[in-house]
Design a protein around this motif. Structure first.
Motif, PDB file in Angstrom:
ATOM      1  N   GLU A 100       0.831  -1.202   0.000  1.00  0.00           N
ATOM      2  CA  GLU A 100       0.000   0.000   0.000  1.00  0.00           C
ATOM      3  C   GLU A 100       0.867   1.254   0.000  1.00  0.00           C
ATOM      4  O   GLU A 100       0.536   2.250  -0.644  1.00  0.00           O
ATOM      5  CB  GLU A 100      -0.932  -0.005   1.216  1.00  0.00           C
ATOM      6  CG  GLU A 100      -1.989  -1.104   1.190  1.00  0.00           C
ATOM      7  CD  GLU A 100      -2.838  -1.093   2.437  1.00  0.00           C
ATOM      8  OE1 GLU A 100      -3.916  -0.464   2.424  1.00  0.00           O
ATOM      9  OE2 GLU A 100      -2.421  -1.706   3.439  1.00  0.00           O
ATOM     10  N   VAL A 101       1.973   1.210   0.746  1.00  0.00           N
ATOM     11  CA  VAL A 101       2.908   2.339   0.745  1.00  0.00           C
ATOM     12  C   VAL A 101       3.541   2.482  -0.630  1.00  0.00           C
ATOM     13  O   VAL A 101       3.669   3.598  -1.155  1.00  0.00           O
ATOM     14  CB  VAL A 101       4.005   2.150   1.821  1.00  0.00           C
ATOM     15  CG1 VAL A 101       5.018   3.295   1.749  1.00  0.00           C
ATOM     16  CG2 VAL A 101       3.397   2.080   3.208  1.00  0.00           C
ATOM     17  N   GLU A 102       3.920   1.376  -1.231  1.00  0.00           N
ATOM     18  CA  GLU A 102       4.518   1.412  -2.562  1.00  0.00           C
ATOM     19  C   GLU A 102       3.545   2.009  -3.578  1.00  0.00           C
ATOM     20  O   GLU A 102       3.933   2.776  -4.456  1.00  0.00           O
ATOM     21  CB  GLU A 102       4.943   0.014  -2.983  1.00  0.00           C
ATOM     22  CG  GLU A 102       6.122  -0.532  -2.182  1.00  0.00           C
ATOM     23  CD  GLU A 102       6.485  -1.955  -2.595  1.00  0.00           C
ATOM     24  OE1 GLU A 102       5.671  -2.591  -3.325  1.00  0.00           O
ATOM     25  OE2 GLU A 102       7.553  -2.428  -2.187  1.00  0.00           O
ATOM     26  N   ALA A 103       2.275   1.654  -3.449  1.00  0.00           N
ATOM     27  CA  ALA A 103       1.261   2.202  -4.355  1.00  0.00           C
ATOM     28  C   ALA A 103       1.104   3.705  -4.140  1.00  0.00           C
ATOM     29  O   ALA A 103       0.911   4.464  -5.088  1.00  0.00           O
ATOM     30  CB  ALA A 103      -0.073   1.493  -4.135  1.00  0.00           C
ATOM     31  N   LEU A 104       1.220   4.134  -2.877  1.00  0.00           N
ATOM     32  CA  LEU A 104       1.069   5.558  -2.550  1.00  0.00           C
ATOM     33  C   LEU A 104       2.163   6.401  -3.184  1.00  0.00           C
ATOM     34  O   LEU A 104       1.918   7.508  -3.671  1.00  0.00           O
ATOM     35  CB  LEU A 104       1.081   5.732  -1.035  1.00  0.00           C
ATOM     36  CG  LEU A 104       0.957   7.164  -0.482  1.00  0.00           C
ATOM     37  CD1 LEU A 104      -0.381   7.785  -0.857  1.00  0.00           C
ATOM     38  CD2 LEU A 104       1.141   7.163   1.030  1.00  0.00           C
ATOM     39  N   VAL A 105       3.407   5.887  -3.185  1.00  0.00           N
ATOM     40  CA  VAL A 105       4.541   6.673  -3.675  1.00  0.00           C
ATOM     41  C   VAL A 105       4.922   6.312  -5.107  1.00  0.00           C
ATOM     42  O   VAL A 105       5.901   6.843  -5.639  1.00  0.00           O
ATOM     43  CB  VAL A 105       5.770   6.502  -2.757  1.00  0.00           C
ATOM     44  CG1 VAL A 105       5.446   6.955  -1.349  1.00  0.00           C
ATOM     45  CG2 VAL A 105       6.270   5.067  -2.758  1.00  0.00           C
ATOM     46  N   SER A 106       4.154   5.416  -5.733  1.00  0.00           N
ATOM     47  CA  SER A 106       4.495   4.990  -7.089  1.00  0.00           C
ATOM     48  C   SER A 106       4.501   6.184  -8.041  1.00  0.00           C
ATOM     49  O   SER A 106       3.651   7.063  -7.979  1.00  0.00           O
ATOM     50  CB  SER A 106       3.497   3.934  -7.585  1.00  0.00           C
ATOM     51  OG  SER A 106       2.200   4.482  -7.693  1.00  0.00           O
ATOM     52  N   GLY A 107       5.495   6.204  -8.912  1.00  0.00           N
ATOM     53  CA  GLY A 107       5.608   7.284  -9.883  1.00  0.00           C
ATOM     54  C   GLY A 107       6.343   8.502  -9.374  1.00  0.00           C
ATOM     55  O   GLY A 107       6.603   9.432 -10.142  1.00  0.00           O
ATOM     56  N   LEU A 108       6.682   8.518  -8.080  1.00  0.00           N
ATOM     57  CA  LEU A 108       7.361   9.687  -7.510  1.00  0.00           C
ATOM     58  C   LEU A 108       8.872   9.501  -7.433  1.00  0.00           C
ATOM     59  O   LEU A 108       9.596  10.457  -7.177  1.00  0.00           O
ATOM     60  CB  LEU A 108       6.807   9.981  -6.104  1.00  0.00           C
ATOM     61  CG  LEU A 108       5.305  10.294  -6.036  1.00  0.00           C
ATOM     62  CD1 LEU A 108       4.873  10.492  -4.596  1.00  0.00           C
ATOM     63  CD2 LEU A 108       4.989  11.529  -6.868  1.00  0.00           C
ATOM     64  N   GLY A 109       9.339   8.271  -7.621  1.00  0.00           N
ATOM     65  CA  GLY A 109      10.774   8.007  -7.557  1.00  0.00           C
ATOM     66  C   GLY A 109      11.032   6.539  -7.301  1.00  0.00           C
ATOM     67  O   GLY A 109      10.103   5.733  -7.167  1.00  0.00           O
ATOM     68  N   ASN A 110      12.306   6.194  -7.221  1.00  0.00           N
ATOM     69  CA  ASN A 110      12.707   4.808  -6.993  1.00  0.00           C
ATOM     70  C   ASN A 110      12.793   4.535  -5.499  1.00  0.00           C
ATOM     71  O   ASN A 110      13.613   5.108  -4.786  1.00  0.00           O
ATOM     72  CB  ASN A 110      14.060   4.539  -7.656  1.00  0.00           C
ATOM     73  CG  ASN A 110      14.010   4.720  -9.160  1.00  0.00           C
ATOM     74  OD1 ASN A 110      13.011   4.388  -9.795  1.00  0.00           O
ATOM     75  ND2 ASN A 110      15.071   5.259  -9.744  1.00  0.00           N
ATOM     76  N   LEU A 111      11.928   3.654  -5.012  1.00  0.00           N
ATOM     77  CA  LEU A 111      11.853   3.327  -3.594  1.00  0.00           C
ATOM     78  C   LEU A 111      13.013   2.400  -3.220  1.00  0.00           C
ATOM     79  O   LEU A 111      13.181   1.341  -3.809  1.00  0.00           O
ATOM     80  CB  LEU A 111      10.516   2.650  -3.292  1.00  0.00           C
ATOM     81  CG  LEU A 111      10.249   2.226  -1.856  1.00  0.00           C
ATOM     82  CD1 LEU A 111      10.258   3.438  -0.928  1.00  0.00           C
ATOM     83  CD2 LEU A 111       8.906   1.514  -1.759  1.00  0.00           C
ATOM     84  N   VAL A 112      13.803   2.820  -2.220  1.00  0.00           N
ATOM     85  CA  VAL A 112      14.950   2.044  -1.770  1.00  0.00           C
ATOM     86  C   VAL A 112      14.622   1.263  -0.506  1.00  0.00           C
ATOM     87  O   VAL A 112      14.961   0.093  -0.375  1.00  0.00           O
ATOM     88  CB  VAL A 112      16.167   2.963  -1.515  1.00  0.00           C
ATOM     89  CG1 VAL A 112      17.327   2.174  -0.890  1.00  0.00           C
ATOM     90  CG2 VAL A 112      16.614   3.622  -2.802  1.00  0.00           C
ATOM     91  N   ARG A 113      13.940   1.915   0.434  1.00  0.00           N
ATOM     92  CA  ARG A 113      13.661   1.276   1.721  1.00  0.00           C
ATOM     93  C   ARG A 113      12.363   1.825   2.287  1.00  0.00           C
ATOM     94  O   ARG A 113      12.033   2.992   2.103  1.00  0.00           O
ATOM     95  CB  ARG A 113      14.807   1.525   2.699  1.00  0.00           C
ATOM     96  CG  ARG A 113      14.646   0.818   4.063  1.00  0.00           C
ATOM     97  CD  ARG A 113      15.827   1.103   4.993  1.00  0.00           C
ATOM     98  NE  ARG A 113      17.081   0.614   4.438  1.00  0.00           N
ATOM     99  CZ  ARG A 113      18.086   1.392   4.069  1.00  0.00           C
ATOM    100  NH1 ARG A 113      17.972   2.707   4.189  1.00  0.00           N
ATOM    101  NH2 ARG A 113      19.192   0.879   3.584  1.00  0.00           N
ATOM    102  N   CYS A 114      11.649   0.969   3.015  1.00  0.00           N
ATOM    103  CA  CYS A 114      10.412   1.369   3.693  1.00  0.00           C
ATOM    104  C   CYS A 114      10.489   0.854   5.123  1.00  0.00           C
ATOM    105  O   CYS A 114      10.662  -0.345   5.342  1.00  0.00           O
ATOM    106  CB  CYS A 114       9.216   0.791   2.948  1.00  0.00           C
ATOM    107  SG  CYS A 114       7.626   1.320   3.598  1.00  0.00           S
ATOM    108  N   GLU A 115      10.374   1.755   6.113  1.00  0.00           N
ATOM    109  CA  GLU A 115      10.538   1.386   7.516  1.00  0.00           C
ATOM    110  C   GLU A 115       9.325   1.824   8.329  1.00  0.00           C
ATOM    111  O   GLU A 115       8.837   2.943   8.168  1.00  0.00           O
ATOM    112  CB  GLU A 115      11.788   2.036   8.108  1.00  0.00           C
ATOM    113  CG  GLU A 115      13.066   1.782   7.320  1.00  0.00           C
ATOM    114  CD  GLU A 115      14.173   2.722   7.741  1.00  0.00           C
ATOM    115  OE1 GLU A 115      14.798   2.474   8.790  1.00  0.00           O
ATOM    116  OE2 GLU A 115      14.402   3.714   7.030  1.00  0.00           O
TER     117      GLU A 115
END
Length: 284
Positions: A220-235
């Motif tokens: 869900e977090v990945e979907a929220l930030v999708s298209g805004l940049g390359n996700l490296v880590r989620c904590e």
């Protein structure tokens, strides 16, 4: 006082201020499908003379020709059902200053410089930060447009459990010609390192997203930030807080600009929640 005990060099920044008569209404609870053209057509249909429209995701500020048009907008369009959403229309302000300096009220008395930097991160280039009376901080941006954007983004934001009051400050406060609206003694500028010196805005590739559902999942977090940049880590942080690290600082800044104040309708939620998104400076 800079870190290490050395004085930071005084910079010469021109605080620009113009004052014009302006009549404005706040229009809230808008469906996301509503755009500027929809609002302009609605107001004109009801005989309300308007000018500039500042449209956000689910609310807008609309400049009216005079006070009579402000009252007409409130009387005719408050509680109006537009595309399935009942609008909230109320007076915003009768005078608007154009300045590159804002006043942020209702802040914690002992707020630190880093916390102010984090609060305004992504809204513009921070030039100066000055301590005012209790709970009041003045922030000077590089341009008037950045200051206006900060007011639109921060005014009414809940910060540490208290709603912020943010407005254009012009020449008010320390070093200005006018007294702060709330009055009271000025606080010594040595308080918490907040002084009339240059405060460079630090950057980071990590953001903090607040007010999320406690049991939100990574996808869900990945979907929220999708298209805004390359996700490296989620904590996962404390309740409702998630830290997201991007590949670059620019992507993190873009995420703050895009997500801060967003009405988020998560899985299983009966109503949307407003997100608070800041650059995380804890390890910057």
């Amino acid at each position: 006082m800079a870190e290490g005990g050395e004085d930071m060099p005084e910079i010469k920044v021109e605080e620009v201020e113009e004052t014009t008569t302006m009549y404005r209404v706040y229009v809230g609870n808008l469906d996301q499908a509503v755009d500027e053209g929809t609002l302009r057509g609605l107001f004109e249909e009801h005989g309300i003379a308007i000018g500039t429209i500042l449209k956000k995701k689910n609310y807008a500020f609309i400049d009216c020709a005079d006070q009579n048009n402000v009252e007409r907008a409130i009387n005719q369009l408050n509680d109006y059902n537009l595309l399935g959403s009942v609008m909230q229309v109320e007076a915003s302000t009768s005078r608007r200053r154009k300045s590159n300096k804002i006043a942020i009220q209702n802040l914690p008395v002992h707020i630190k410089r880093d916390e102010v930097e984090a609060l305004v991160s992504g809204l513009g280039n921070l030039v100066r930060c000055e301590q005012g009376p209790e709970g009041l901080v003045y922030v000077t941006f590089e341009t008037q447009e950045q200051a206006q954007q900060a007011v639109s983004s921060l005014h009414g934001l809940e910060y540490q459990g208290v709603g912020l009051k943010v407005e254009i400050a012009g020449g008010m406060g320390p070093g200005g010609g006018n007294k702060p609206r709330r009055g009271g003694p000025r606080i010594n500028n040595q308080n918490q390192g907040m002084n009339r010196q240059e405060l460079p805005l630090r950057k980071s590739n990590k953001i903090a997203i607040q007010n999320l559902p406690v049991h939100i999942k990574r996808d869900e977090v990945e979907a929220l930030v999708s298209g805004l940049g390359n996700l490296v880590r989620c904590e996962q942080g404390p309740e409702g807080l998630v830290y997201v690290t991007f590949e670059t600082q620019e992507q993190a800044q873009q995420a703050v600009s895009s997500l801060h104040g967003l009405e988020y309708q998560g899985v299983g939620l009966k109503q949307s929640i407003r997100l608070t998104v800041l650059i995380d400076l804890s390890k910057a």
